[in-house]
Motif scaffolding. Sequence first.
Motif, PDB file in Angstrom:
ATOM      1  N   GLU A  30      86.167 107.144 -50.224  1.00  0.00           N
ATOM      2  CA  GLU A  30      84.940 106.463 -49.799  1.00  0.00           C
ATOM      3  C   GLU A  30      83.881 106.642 -50.874  1.00  0.00           C
ATOM      4  O   GLU A  30      83.131 107.619 -50.864  1.00  0.00           O
ATOM      5  N   SER A  32      81.127 105.417 -51.316  1.00  0.00           N
ATOM      6  CA  SER A  32      79.747 105.392 -50.849  1.00  0.00           C
ATOM      7  C   SER A  32      79.376 106.633 -50.058  1.00  0.00           C
ATOM      8  O   SER A  32      78.208 106.790 -49.671  1.00  0.00           O
ATOM      9  N   ASN A 229      74.225 101.726 -58.003  1.00  0.00           N
ATOM     10  CA  ASN A 229      74.464 102.694 -56.929  1.00  0.00           C
ATOM     11  C   ASN A 229      73.419 103.793 -57.013  1.00  0.00           C
ATOM     12  O   ASN A 229      73.295 104.466 -58.034  1.00  0.00           O
ATOM     13  N   GLU A 252      72.820  97.752 -55.396  1.00  0.00           N
ATOM     14  CA  GLU A 252      73.765  97.161 -54.447  1.00  0.00           C
ATOM     15  C   GLU A 252      74.211  98.166 -53.388  1.00  0.00           C
ATOM     16  O   GLU A 252      74.513  97.783 -52.265  1.00  0.00           O
ATOM     17  N   ARG A 253      74.262  99.455 -53.755  1.00  0.00           N
ATOM     18  CA  ARG A 253      74.669 100.490 -52.814  1.00  0.00           C
ATOM     19  C   ARG A 253      73.589 101.565 -52.780  1.00  0.00           C
ATOM     20  O   ARG A 253      73.191 102.092 -53.822  1.00  0.00           O
ATOM     21  N   GLU A 255      72.590 105.257 -50.811  1.00  0.00           N
ATOM     22  CA  GLU A 255      73.008 106.349 -49.932  1.00  0.00           C
ATOM     23  C   GLU A 255      71.837 107.309 -49.769  1.00  0.00           C
ATOM     24  O   GLU A 255      71.268 107.798 -50.753  1.00  0.00           O
ATOM     25  N   ASN A 282      75.068  97.460 -49.227  1.00  0.00           N
ATOM     26  CA  ASN A 282      75.792  98.597 -48.681  1.00  0.00           C
ATOM     27  C   ASN A 282      74.834  99.771 -48.494  1.00  0.00           C
ATOM     28  O   ASN A 282      74.281 100.277 -49.460  1.00  0.00           O
ATOM     29  N   THR A 284      74.325 103.635 -46.745  1.00  0.00           N
ATOM     30  CA  THR A 284      74.963 104.803 -46.166  1.00  0.00           C
ATOM     31  C   THR A 284      73.906 105.861 -45.893  1.00  0.00           C
ATOM     32  O   THR A 284      73.079 106.159 -46.768  1.00  0.00           O
ATOM     33  N   ILE A 307      71.658  93.784 -45.146  1.00  0.00           N
ATOM     34  CA  ILE A 307      72.755  94.746 -45.257  1.00  0.00           C
ATOM     35  C   ILE A 307      74.048  94.127 -44.724  1.00  0.00           C
ATOM     36  O   ILE A 307      74.080  93.530 -43.650  1.00  0.00           O
ATOM     37  N   ARG A 308      75.145  94.308 -45.478  1.00  0.00           N
ATOM     38  CA  ARG A 308      76.463  93.834 -45.044  1.00  0.00           C
ATOM     39  C   ARG A 308      77.327  94.983 -44.486  1.00  0.00           C
ATOM     40  O   ARG A 308      78.109  94.762 -43.567  1.00  0.00           O
ATOM     41  N   TYR A 309      77.156  96.166 -45.072  1.00  0.00           N
ATOM     42  CA  TYR A 309      78.000  97.300 -44.686  1.00  0.00           C
ATOM     43  C   TYR A 309      77.107  98.520 -44.440  1.00  0.00           C
ATOM     44  O   TYR A 309      76.396  98.964 -45.343  1.00  0.00           O
ATOM     45  N   HIS A 311      76.981 102.466 -43.064  1.00  0.00           N
ATOM     46  CA  HIS A 311      77.794 103.650 -42.815  1.00  0.00           C
ATOM     47  C   HIS A 311      76.898 104.810 -42.393  1.00  0.00           C
ATOM     48  O   HIS A 311      75.870 105.075 -43.042  1.00  0.00           O
TER      49      HIS A 311
END
Length: 819
Positions: A30, A32, A229, A252-253, A255, A282, A284, A307-309, A311
Motif C-alpha cells: 500500500e 499510500s 505525493n 495527487e496523493r 497522507e 488520493n 489517506t 477525491i477518488r480514493y 483511505h
Amino acid sequence: MDIIFFHFFGSLKDPVTNTEKQAFQRDLKEPSYSMAKRKYSSTSSFVSICIFAVSCNIISASTEDGFIANYSRTTRYTVPKNIPSRTTVLDLSHNQIKEIRIFDFRSLPKLQVLMLFDNQIRVLNFSVFQYNEDLQYLDLSHNNLQALFGFPVPSLRHLDVSYNNDIKMTFCSDSSTTWKLEYFGLSTRRMQKPDFCVLAHLQVETLFLGLEDLSEYNSTFLPAFNMKNLRIALPNIRRFPILSNLDLNVTERLELSNIQGDQIKDLGTFLSKLNKNGRLLNLTVTNIELGWRDIVNVFTVVWKSTIRYFHIYNVTVLEFDDAVFSNIDTSLQALTIEQTRLGTVSIDQNIVYKTFSDMNIPALTISDSGILFMHCPSEPSRFTYLCFSNNTLTDILFQNCNNLPLLETLILQRNYLKDLTKVSLMTNTMKSLKYLDVSHNFLQYDSENKCHWADNMVELNLSSNILSELVFRCLPVNVKILDLHENHISRVPKEMLKLNNLEELNLAFNKLTALPGCDHFRSLRLLNIENNSVLSQSSEFFESCQYVQRLKGGNNPFKCSCELREFINLGKQGSVELVGWPDSYMCEKPEYVRGTPLANFHISKLSCNVTLLVAVILIITVVLGVAVCIVCLRFDIPWYLKMIWQWTQVKRRNWKSQQLNTIQFHAFVSYSEHDSDWVKTVLIPNLEKEDGSIRICQHERNFVAGKSIVENIIDCVEKSYKSIFVLSPNFVQSEWCHYELYFAHHKLFSEDVYGLILVLLEPIPTYIIPARYHKLKALMAKRTYLEWPKEKSKHGLFWANLRAAIQIVLPNNEEMEEF
C-alpha cells in the motif's frame, strides 16, 4: 435505539501494534499507507528486498547483486572497519555513532543502501560518499543532525533526515544544486523560511514532513508543495492550523497522520476548499481519533470533493451519537477503513451498518474492524467491489439480498463463515459476481444440501478452510480459477460436478496421495499439488490430463519406483512445465534413495512392465535355444554327449567290477571296411613278425563276444599303447571309425600323451571331413601323420618309422596270450 455492547468497531482492547517487519510489508503493498515515524522507500525492487532482509535481522547474506551486512544494535561508536568490499546493503542503525569520517565508506564502491537511523550523528558532509557512486538509499533519521553540507551523490533517490534537531542545510543557497529524489523525509520544530528553502530546489516525488514536535508556526512560511505525493505528520499542539493553511496544486496523493481534536474541523475546512481543478485524487488519514458525528462530517465533505480514493487507517472512535450520513452524488470511487477500535461501550449498529451498506460508491473495504453483520443495501447498489476481510462475519451475511446486481468482487477472508451451502446461497442473487474469496474461514460441506452459486462466477478462493473431497459436489459450474489449497482433501472423487471451464486448480497443502485425474475438468491448464502426500502417479492422470500445461508438484514425499516412471519422464521431456523442477522434486522412499532428485533417478521401462519383461525373456530364451540348437547341429554336440554318456557307463561298470585295464597291445588299428584288404594283407603282416614282438589289436579278432561294440572299442583303446588310424576318404564316412577316433581322443586328453598315429592311405580333401573331426583337421594341418608312399623303395622307411612309434615292452606277456 438499540444499544449493543459487542460493537461494529471491535473490542475495547487496544489493537496489537504491528512489528516493523509487518509495517514494511504493508508499505510495499500500500504505497499510500504510512505512519508518522515510519520509514518509506520508493527505490528499486532490489533496494526494497534488501531493506526487508535487514528488517528481518539477517546478519549477513549473499544475493545475486551483492552482500547484505547488518551491524544494527551492536553498541558501536564508529563505523566498523573491514566491511566486505562487495557490500551493497549496510545497516548501522540503533548504535551510538557520533561522527562519519571521510574514509569510513571508501572501501565500499558497490554500496547502494545505507541505514544510519537512530544514532548520535551531529554533522554530515556528503563528500564522505564520494566513492559510493551507486548509493541510492540513505536513512539518517532519528539522529542529532544540526548541519548538512556538501553536494549529495547524484545517484541518491531516497534521503530521510526526519526527526533530527533543526538542521541547517548550507547548500540551500546554491540554486544550481538540483536533487532528483524519489523520497525525501524532513522534520522541523519551527516553521521558518530557512527550514524549507531546500524544498524549492528539490525534484522529489514523495515528501514526508514530520511536524509532531512543532513549537513555532508562521503560516506565511508554509510553502506551496509541488510534489506528487505528500505525507504530513501533524503537530501534537492542536492550535496550529496546518490543514487550514495547506495549499495543494499538483499533489495527487496526500497522507495525513496524527489527526486529533480540533484538527478534524481543520480537515473539513481543507477538504471543502480543495481546488476543483486540483489534482488531489488520493487521500489517506492515519492515526486519527474522532467521534461518529465527525466521521459523518468527514464523509460528507469527501463525498463533495474531487477525491477518488479515500483511505482511513488506525482510527479510534471516541464517542457515538445518532448522526446519519446522507448519500449524495460523488466522484469517490473507493473507501477503505482498516484497523478500527472503539473508545466507547455503546453503539447503534443499525445506524453503522446502514451507513456503509447504502453508500453509493463502487468499492468499499472495511477490514480489521470486528464487523458482526452487514445490511443488504436498501435499494440497488453501485457496489462492484466489497472487502470485509479479517472481521467476525457469519453465514447470515447478505442472505436473500437482491440489491447487489453490479457486485463483481467479494472478499470475505478471515471471518467466521462455516456453512458452504449458505455461502453459495448468498451469491445466488449476485448476478454479476465474478470473484469470491472466502479463504481462512471455517467452511465445511456435508453434501446433504445442494449449492446454488452465482452463474457468472469465474474465480473462487476456498483455501485455508476445513473442506474435504465432498467440496467437489458444491462448486460453481462455470468457475475458471479454483483455489482449494490448505484444506483436508485426500482425493478428487469420481462423483463430482463437471467443471468444463476450469483452467486453474490449486490443491496444494492437502492430503492427496496420488496425482488426480482430470475427467471432470477437461480444460485444465494449471494444476498445483505442492506439499501434499503424493507418493506416486496414477494412470488416470496421464489418461485424462493431456491438456495440462503447467504442473506444480514439488515438496511431496515421492516414492521412487516403477509407478513414478512416467511422471519423471514428464519432467525430463518438458512436454509439461513442472514448476520448480528439479530442485523441489525429491525421492522420499525407499530409504536408500531418500534425498535423490527425481531428475537423477533412473529406472528402465523393461523392469517396470511385467508383460514386456516376460515377452523379452521368452524371446531371449527362444533365441538362445535356437542358437544352441544351431551350434549343437553345427558342431555335432549331441553326438559328443552320447559318446560321453557311453564312455561314462563303461567306466562305471568297469569300476564296479574292479576290472583293471592294462596295456596288452602295441596298437589298436581303426580303419574303414573299404580299406580292410590293405590292413589285413599289408599293415598287420608287416607289423606283426614271427617273433611276436609287436601285437596289434584288431576288432575282427579281439572284440569280446557279448559286449557292445562301444564297450569293445573302449576296451581296445584302453588296452593299447597307441591307436593307429588308417585315413582315407572311406574313413571319414564311417560312423564306427568316428567312435574309435573319439575314444582315442578321450584317452589322449585324459593321459596327456601323444597316443594317436595317423596313417594317410589316400589323400583326403579337407572339405569332406565332417565338423566333428576337428581334432583330425588340426592334426592334419600340422602334418603329424604318416603318408603311405606309392613307391616300393620307400616302404621300408615307412615300416621302420611305424614300428618305432609303437615299439614298447609290454608287461605280463603271458597274460596277453590268454586274451
